[in-house]
Write a protein that holds these residues in place. Structure first.
Motif, PDB file in Angstrom:
ATOM      1  N   PHE A 271       0.827  -1.202   0.000  1.00  0.00           N
ATOM      2  CA  PHE A 271       0.000   0.000   0.000  1.00  0.00           C
ATOM      3  C   PHE A 271       0.866   1.259   0.000  1.00  0.00           C
ATOM      4  O   PHE A 271       0.644   2.179  -0.795  1.00  0.00           O
ATOM      5  N   SER A 272       1.849   1.324   0.904  1.00  0.00           N
ATOM      6  CA  SER A 272       2.740   2.488   0.948  1.00  0.00           C
ATOM      7  C   SER A 272       3.481   2.648  -0.373  1.00  0.00           C
ATOM      8  O   SER A 272       3.663   3.766  -0.868  1.00  0.00           O
ATOM      9  N   GLY A 273       3.894   1.523  -0.950  1.00  0.00           N
ATOM     10  CA  GLY A 273       4.580   1.581  -2.240  1.00  0.00           C
ATOM     11  C   GLY A 273       3.690   2.116  -3.337  1.00  0.00           C
ATOM     12  O   GLY A 273       4.117   2.940  -4.158  1.00  0.00           O
ATOM     13  N   ALA A 274       2.436   1.671  -3.353  1.00  0.00           N
ATOM     14  CA  ALA A 274       1.498   2.153  -4.369  1.00  0.00           C
ATOM     15  C   ALA A 274       1.283   3.656  -4.238  1.00  0.00           C
ATOM     16  O   ALA A 274       1.189   4.380  -5.234  1.00  0.00           O
ATOM     17  N   ALA A 275       1.191   4.137  -2.990  1.00  0.00           N
ATOM     18  CA  ALA A 275       1.005   5.569  -2.757  1.00  0.00           C
ATOM     19  C   ALA A 275       2.211   6.354  -3.283  1.00  0.00           C
ATOM     20  O   ALA A 275       2.059   7.372  -3.969  1.00  0.00           O
ATOM     21  N   LEU A 276       3.410   5.883  -2.970  1.00  0.00           N
ATOM     22  CA  LEU A 276       4.621   6.554  -3.447  1.00  0.00           C
ATOM     23  C   LEU A 276       4.742   6.495  -4.965  1.00  0.00           C
ATOM     24  O   LEU A 276       5.139   7.469  -5.620  1.00  0.00           O
ATOM     25  N   ILE A 277       4.417   5.351  -5.543  1.00  0.00           N
ATOM     26  CA  ILE A 277       4.477   5.204  -7.001  1.00  0.00           C
ATOM     27  C   ILE A 277       3.486   6.143  -7.665  1.00  0.00           C
ATOM     28  O   ILE A 277       3.787   6.768  -8.692  1.00  0.00           O
ATOM     29  N   ALA A 278       2.279   6.255  -7.094  1.00  0.00           N
ATOM     30  CA  ALA A 278       1.271   7.164  -7.656  1.00  0.00           C
ATOM     31  C   ALA A 278       1.772   8.598  -7.632  1.00  0.00           C
ATOM     32  O   ALA A 278       1.640   9.337  -8.616  1.00  0.00           O
ATOM     33  N   VAL A 279       2.362   9.005  -6.503  1.00  0.00           N
ATOM     34  CA  VAL A 279       2.902  10.366  -6.408  1.00  0.00           C
ATOM     35  C   VAL A 279       4.003  10.576  -7.434  1.00  0.00           C
ATOM     36  O   VAL A 279       4.016  11.575  -8.168  1.00  0.00           O
ATOM     37  N   ALA A 280       4.954   9.627  -7.511  1.00  0.00           N
ATOM     38  CA  ALA A 280       6.096   9.780  -8.423  1.00  0.00           C
ATOM     39  C   ALA A 280       5.654   9.770  -9.879  1.00  0.00           C
ATOM     40  O   ALA A 280       6.103  10.600 -10.689  1.00  0.00           O
ATOM     41  N   ALA A 281       4.794   8.832 -10.247  1.00  0.00           N
ATOM     42  CA  ALA A 281       4.390   8.700 -11.648  1.00  0.00           C
ATOM     43  C   ALA A 281       3.609   9.914 -12.128  1.00  0.00           C
ATOM     44  O   ALA A 281       3.839  10.430 -13.226  1.00  0.00           O
ATOM     45  N   PHE A 282       2.688  10.394 -11.295  1.00  0.00           N
ATOM     46  CA  PHE A 282       1.867  11.527 -11.734  1.00  0.00           C
ATOM     47  C   PHE A 282       2.607  12.853 -11.590  1.00  0.00           C
ATOM     48  O   PHE A 282       2.294  13.806 -12.296  1.00  0.00           O
ATOM     49  N   VAL A 408      -2.113  14.321  -5.761  1.00  0.00           N
ATOM     50  CA  VAL A 408      -1.035  14.947  -4.991  1.00  0.00           C
ATOM     51  C   VAL A 408       0.245  14.970  -5.816  1.00  0.00           C
ATOM     52  O   VAL A 408       0.969  15.980  -5.851  1.00  0.00           O
ATOM     53  N   GLY A 409       0.533  13.868  -6.500  1.00  0.00           N
ATOM     54  CA  GLY A 409       1.716  13.819  -7.352  1.00  0.00           C
ATOM     55  C   GLY A 409       1.678  14.854  -8.453  1.00  0.00           C
ATOM     56  O   GLY A 409       2.679  15.538  -8.720  1.00  0.00           O
ATOM     57  N   ALA A 410       0.520  14.985  -9.100  1.00  0.00           N
ATOM     58  CA  ALA A 410       0.391  15.976 -10.171  1.00  0.00           C
ATOM     59  C   ALA A 410       0.611  17.382  -9.631  1.00  0.00           C
ATOM     60  O   ALA A 410       1.264  18.220 -10.279  1.00  0.00           O
ATOM     61  N   THR A 411       0.084  17.650  -8.448  1.00  0.00           N
ATOM     62  CA  THR A 411       0.264  18.968  -7.831  1.00  0.00           C
ATOM     63  C   THR A 411       1.735  19.249  -7.554  1.00  0.00           C
ATOM     64  O   THR A 411       2.266  20.310  -7.902  1.00  0.00           O
ATOM     65  N   LEU A 412       2.410  18.287  -6.933  1.00  0.00           N
ATOM     66  CA  LEU A 412       3.816  18.475  -6.580  1.00  0.00           C
ATOM     67  C   LEU A 412       4.704  18.546  -7.819  1.00  0.00           C
ATOM     68  O   LEU A 412       5.694  19.297  -7.841  1.00  0.00           O
ATOM     69  N   GLY A 413       4.356  17.776  -8.858  1.00  0.00           N
ATOM     70  CA  GLY A 413       5.159  17.802 -10.075  1.00  0.00           C
ATOM     71  C   GLY A 413       5.218  19.185 -10.691  1.00  0.00           C
ATOM     72  O   GLY A 413       6.296  19.696 -11.038  1.00  0.00           O
ATOM     73  N   VAL A 414       4.056  19.828 -10.814  1.00  0.00           N
ATOM     74  CA  VAL A 414       4.010  21.176 -11.386  1.00  0.00           C
ATOM     75  C   VAL A 414       4.662  22.183 -10.453  1.00  0.00           C
ATOM     76  O   VAL A 414       5.388  23.083 -10.891  1.00  0.00           O
ATOM     77  N   ALA A 415       4.430  22.041  -9.144  1.00  0.00           N
ATOM     78  CA  ALA A 415       4.977  22.996  -8.181  1.00  0.00           C
ATOM     79  C   ALA A 415       6.503  22.943  -8.144  1.00  0.00           C
ATOM     80  O   ALA A 415       7.180  23.975  -8.222  1.00  0.00           O
ATOM     81  N   VAL A 416       7.069  21.747  -8.031  1.00  0.00           N
ATOM     82  CA  VAL A 416       8.522  21.605  -7.894  1.00  0.00           C
ATOM     83  C   VAL A 416       9.236  21.910  -9.201  1.00  0.00           C
ATOM     84  O   VAL A 416      10.231  22.653  -9.228  1.00  0.00           O
ATOM     85  N   ILE A 417       8.747  21.360 -10.302  1.00  0.00           N
ATOM     86  CA  ILE A 417       9.413  21.580 -11.586  1.00  0.00           C
ATOM     87  C   ILE A 417       9.235  23.020 -12.046  1.00  0.00           C
ATOM     88  O   ILE A 417      10.160  23.621 -12.611  1.00  0.00           O
ATOM     89  N   GLY A 418       8.075  23.592 -11.784  1.00  0.00           N
ATOM     90  CA  GLY A 418       7.887  25.004 -12.103  1.00  0.00           C
ATOM     91  C   GLY A 418       8.836  25.891 -11.336  1.00  0.00           C
ATOM     92  O   GLY A 418       9.302  26.926 -11.826  1.00  0.00           O
ATOM     93  N   LEU A 419       9.149  25.483 -10.102  1.00  0.00           N
ATOM     94  CA  LEU A 419      10.111  26.224  -9.275  1.00  0.00           C
ATOM     95  C   LEU A 419      11.470  26.334  -9.976  1.00  0.00           C
ATOM     96  O   LEU A 419      12.136  27.375  -9.916  1.00  0.00           O
ATOM     97  N   LEU A 420      11.874  25.285 -10.670  1.00  0.00           N
ATOM     98  CA  LEU A 420      13.197  25.248 -11.295  1.00  0.00           C
ATOM     99  C   LEU A 420      13.283  26.112 -12.548  1.00  0.00           C
ATOM    100  O   LEU A 420      14.381  26.514 -12.943  1.00  0.00           O
TER     101      LEU A 420
END
Length: 488
Positions: A271-282, A408-420
């Motif tokens: 379950f924890s792995g699926a959550a992390l994978i979902a965040v990373a993939a999206f 959550v992954g999609a949100t963080l992806g745009v936030a972090v990469i946009g920061l760069l």
């Protein structure tokens, strides 16, 4: 009774219900690519910064991520048809208002309204399908159609978005949702039966508020940090509020009998792995679309139509490989699917670490195909791995958390990469994007490594231990879609 033995009227009714639910999935699905394609045009209209573009995307995903589980609980309690229609109405109204937005701030606000409605669509539509198609074979076929619509929307989005932005303007991408939404509202009223859970889960307003604060604080701090200063009171306050909210979620949820998010779930490695994978993939997908759209249209000068056509191979490959991944998962080979996904996403993104304004188009297309190949393989095993070893009564909740992690992954992806890439344009943007592509590549490696760990024998043992703890609990109010009754 199989579908072929049903009376014609019943078969038509079931088909219309399925089509209505799929309409909601389609309009939400194309939003992923269609809005990204319009970002450069929106930027020119409102003279927006990169941070403004980030908010255009993340204002939607933060609200979706915050409200997905609440919407499912409300539907179980108040009635799925009622909540589904409310979601359609809000999504349609939000889309119309987005098309009329006089400024960027208004657009962001209307995107949030759109997201409130969007949070009530897919999880509730899935519950409607599960409760309407009660015979296992018919339900399996309906779920297959549902899954194929995800791929279709992902493939149609780039082309439709490119044509609308290139010929009419970015406001047209929101017009599309209005007639579709109105048609779905009418079809729902006419054909979809009302249903609700016999034992709905208790609402958890404290946890809901804390989750909103957590996601909004991290997102706002990351997007606004470069312009306001990382040590400014506002940014420090955002991160402090997010940290306190995270602690609050753990403390309050560990004490509730029916928590919104049960912390014990995370003792299960799958379950924890699926959550992390979902965040990373999206995060990888959202970051890829965000960077690539600005790169093609702003740095290389392609039109929206040309940009949409260029990323079409990625979308088309995703449709094909998602079906292959589903077969691997069904055959008990979820690890293979995750390994393929991680390698393809990381390898494709690694090529772009040196991308420039003169990179050959053929090379870009190969990269797009590789990324689509990888992302197509990652989605099916996420839900499968999340519920692996979970008690049946907890599977729906586990899958809902996995869906929330995608947003959550999609949100963080745009936030972090946009920061760069914030503050960079043209050639400067292309050079700054190398850091963003490194993040996307890292997300691919995370999918690979976590995928291997979460499908190991050790991980399965942790799932069994967690299942033993959870199955001893009373199951009142936990079953979603199996304890419901039609009320009209």
């Amino acid at each position: 009774m199989s579908t072929s033995t049903l009376p014609d009227a019943d078969r038509r009714r079931l088909s219309i219900i399925l089509a209505t639910c799929c309409l909601s999935l389609f309009v939400v699905g194309i939003d992923v690519t269609i809005v990204n394609l319009a970002l450069p045009s929106i930027q020119r209209t409102f003279h927006a910064s990169v941070g403004g573009l980030q908010w255009t995307i993340d204002s939607y995903t933060v609200v979706i991520a915050s409200l997905l589980m609440l919407s499912g609980s409300l539907a179980d309690r108040l009635g799925r048809k009622r909540v589904f229609q409310t979601g359609l109405a809000l999504f349609t109204l939000g889309s119309l208002l987005c098309s009329l937005a006089p400024g960027l701030g208004w657009l962001i606000a209307f995107r949030m309204l759109q997201a409130v409605g969007g949070s009530m669509l897919n999880p509730v539509a899935l519950a409607i399908i599960a409760n309407t198609f009660t015979e296992p074979a018919r339900r399996a076929r309906a779920m297959g159609v549902w899954g194929s619509v995800v791929g279709i929307s992902f493939a149609v989005g780039p082309v439709l978005g490119g044509v609308l932005v290139g010929t009419i303007g970015w406001r047209a991408i929101f017009w599309v949702n209005v007639p579709v939404g109105l048609a779905a509202i009418w079809l729902t009223q006419r054909f979809v039966p009302e249903s609700r859970a016999l034992r709905p889960r208790r609402l958890d307003p404290i946890a809901q508020i804390l989750i909103v604060v957590l996601l909004a604080g991290v997102t706002a701090g990351t997007i606004e940090g470069p312009t306001r200063g990382w040590t400014s009171p506002l940014i420090v306050g955002c991160y402090a509020a997010a940290a306190l909210a995270a602690v609050g979620v753990v403390v309050t949820e560990s004490r509730r009998r029916e928590p919104l998010i049960d912390p014990r779930f995370f003792a299960s490695a799958p379950f924890s792995g699926a959550a992390l994978i979902a965040v990373a993939a999206f995060a990888a997908l959202a970051g890829f679309l965000f960077l690539n759209t600005i790169y093609l249209q702003s740095a290389r000068g392609y039109s929206a139509i040309a940009a949409g056509l260029l990323i079409l191979p990625m979308a088309a490959t995703n449709v094909v490989t998602a079906r292959l991944s589903g077969r691997l998962v069904a055959a008990g080979r979820a690890r293979w699917a995750l390994v393929i996904a991680g390698v393809a996403i990381a390898a494709g993104s690694a090529v772009l670490l040196t991308v420039s304004a003169s990179t050959p188009i053929a090379e870009l297309i190969v990269v797009y195909i590789a990324f689509g190949f990888g992302f197509g393989f990652v989605n099916p095993p996420i839900s499968n791995t999340a519920v692996s070893g979970m008690p049946t009564a907890q599977a729906g909740v586990a899958a809902s958390i996995a869906s929330t992690c995608r947003q959550v992954g999609a949100t963080l992806g745009v936030a972090v990469i946009g920061l760069l890439v914030a503050g960079h344009e043209g050639a400067g943007f292309t050079a700054a994007s190398h850091g963003g592509w490194a993040v996307v590549c890292g997300c691919g490696l995370a999918v690979l490594l976590v995928g291997v760990a979460s499908t190991s024998a050790w991980a399965r043992r942790t799932a069994q231990r967690t299942s033993g703890l959870l199955i001893a609990e009373p199951e009142e109010g936990i079953v979603h879609g199996r304890d419901s009754a039609a009320v009209s």
